[in-house]
Design an enzyme around this catalytic site. Sequence first.
Site, PDB file in Angstrom:
ATOM      1  CG  HIS A 182      -1.890   0.981   1.421  1.00 17.18           C
ATOM      2  ND1 HIS A 182      -1.622   2.258   1.838  1.00 17.18           N
ATOM      3  CD2 HIS A 182      -3.235   0.924   1.215  1.00 17.18           C
ATOM      4  CE1 HIS A 182      -2.757   2.946   1.894  1.00 17.18           C
ATOM      5  NE2 HIS A 182      -3.750   2.160   1.516  1.00 17.18           N
ATOM      6  CB  CYS A 223      -3.717   3.320  -1.443  1.00 21.44           C
ATOM      7  SG  CYS A 223      -4.908   4.613  -1.147  1.00 21.44           S
TER       8      CYS A 223
HETATM    9  N1  7TS Z   1      -1.746  -0.906   4.609  1.00 22.61           N
HETATM   10  C1  7TS Z   1      -2.653  -1.680   4.001  1.00 22.61           C
HETATM   11  C2  7TS Z   1      -2.288  -3.070   3.585  1.00 22.61           C
HETATM   12  C3  7TS Z   1      -3.934  -1.181   3.795  1.00 22.61           C
HETATM   13  O1  7TS Z   1      -4.848  -1.956   3.193  1.00 22.61           O
HETATM   14  C4  7TS Z   1      -4.257   0.136   4.211  1.00 22.61           C
HETATM   15  C5  7TS Z   1      -5.590   0.759   3.945  1.00 22.61           C
HETATM   16  C6  7TS Z   1      -3.266   0.883   4.852  1.00 22.61           C
HETATM   17  C7  7TS Z   1      -2.027   0.326   5.035  1.00 22.61           C
HETATM   18  C8  7TS Z   1      -3.509   2.255   5.353  1.00 22.61           C
HETATM   19  O2  7TS Z   1      -4.389   2.239   6.414  1.00 22.61           O
HETATM   20  P1  7TS Z   1      -4.840   3.604   7.081  1.00 22.61           P
HETATM   21  O3  7TS Z   1      -5.806   3.193   8.122  1.00 22.61           O
HETATM   22  O4  7TS Z   1      -3.608   4.234   7.632  1.00 22.61           O
HETATM   23  O5  7TS Z   1      -5.458   4.425   5.995  1.00 22.61           O
HETATM   24  N2  7TS Z   1      -6.261   0.218   2.875  1.00 22.61           N
HETATM   25  C9  7TS Z   1      -7.344   0.720   2.277  1.00 22.61           C
HETATM   26  C10 7TS Z   1      -7.958   0.073   1.214  1.00 22.61           C
HETATM   27  O6  7TS Z   1      -7.587  -0.977   0.739  1.00 22.61           O
HETATM   28  N3  7TS Z   1      -9.019   0.794   0.815  1.00 22.61           N
HETATM   29  O7  7TS Z   1      -9.093   1.878   1.584  1.00 22.61           O
HETATM   30  C11 7TS Z   1      -8.068   1.840   2.503  1.00 22.61           C
END
Ligand code: 7TS
Length: 407
Positions: free
Chosen positions: A122, A364
């Site tokens: 991500h 992302c």
């Molecule tokens: N890492 C992974 C594997 C993720 O899926 C996400 C968010 C993040 C990090 C970041 O998380 P945050 O809470 O800091 O935003 N993934 C997603 C998604 O797949 N669709 O919207 C957010």
Amino acid sequence: MTPRNFREDFPILKREVHPSVPLVYLDSAATSQKPETVLAAMDEYYRRNNANIHRGVHVLAEEATRAYEDAREKIARFINAEKSREIIYTRNTTEAINLVAYSWGRAFLKKGDLVVLTEMEHHSNLVPWYILAEQTGIELAHVAVTGDGLLDPDDYASKLARFPKVVAFTHMSNVLGTINPVAEMAAAARKAGAITLVDGAQAVPHMPVDVQALGVDFYAFSGHKMCGPTGIGILYGREELLKAMPPFLGGGDMIKRVELGRFVANELPYKFEAGTPAIAEAIGLGAAVDYLSVIGMDVIHEHEKALIHYAIDRLEEVPGVKVFGPSADKKGGVAAFTFDGVHPHDVAEILDRRGIAVRAGHHCAMPLHQKFDIPATARASFYLYNEKAEIDLLIEGLYEVKKTFHS
Ligand code: 7TS
């Protein structure tokens, strides 16, 4: 318990959309829905206990502090951290990873040092390292993803042979659904002399995670993907590493003492928690951990395994649909797919008219989509409250997409 029981815990799943179609929520990888107990815990906190923490001696301040710290203890037990001071509250996974890249990275990495990432990350586990590279001149390498959506073990070995200082990778891909062999990868990284950071945003909500058994140095995750509220996330770090790191943000609470011109940093975990934190959210996350623990993470994992097996079988029936990632036995409850000749946003829009919430886009993970030479995918993702009947509705919706675009 049957899936039906879980659904009843989530008030939002009773609502209808557009205006009278039942909601089919297949977007839990973006954020999960919240059970009544989490909503009640946060409501109760604001109605009865609201006060700032670690400061006042009055009753409310003591109650709020105790609830905030109790939640930390619960979270430590949930991922089997050895000590609760190894649990740092952050805003989310993104902030947790930035904390490590910023604090550990700036203190211990120098020009030419290698950080190994992977092609399936991500953006939140790429960009903090890219910022660091721009500022310090560290080198970056990315472990290749194979055509069937796995990390290439030979490529990983060849990256480790360059003796990286950090290996940072995801426990589970938010696009491919791939569950990576974290314990094995962390052991190999340690042997090569690297520290490990694992992005657990998609793993902690869906399977048992034991940070000590995994043998990782840092592990990051978000409350909002595991039935908790937004605005709260966790960085787990081994005490020895956290102790050696300089603070990330400066201000109230993170200091032991301040004189004009100097400060002495506080002890763990407070050294990394500057300013008034997300108190209600931490308490909400504690309630989410209670909720998940009572059900059992192994039960949730098994339920989602059954759903993903069923979903992949059914998706592959639909002419024109191509699912990305490994076979169902190697992945969690995420199915990203393309539809021949139809933009994923059009797929999502037709599904939305039927009350079916899926996400379309690059999720992302732009480099991963570039790797597969596609601009975007549509993605259905599952949680404990989903059931097979909802996958049947998804498939019916996809046949409508086919009729609309292919006839
Ligand atoms: N890492 C992974 C594997 C993720 O899926 C996400 C968010 C993040 C990090 C970041 O998380 P945050 O809470 O800091 O935003 N993934 C997603 C998604 O797949 N669709 O919207 C957010």
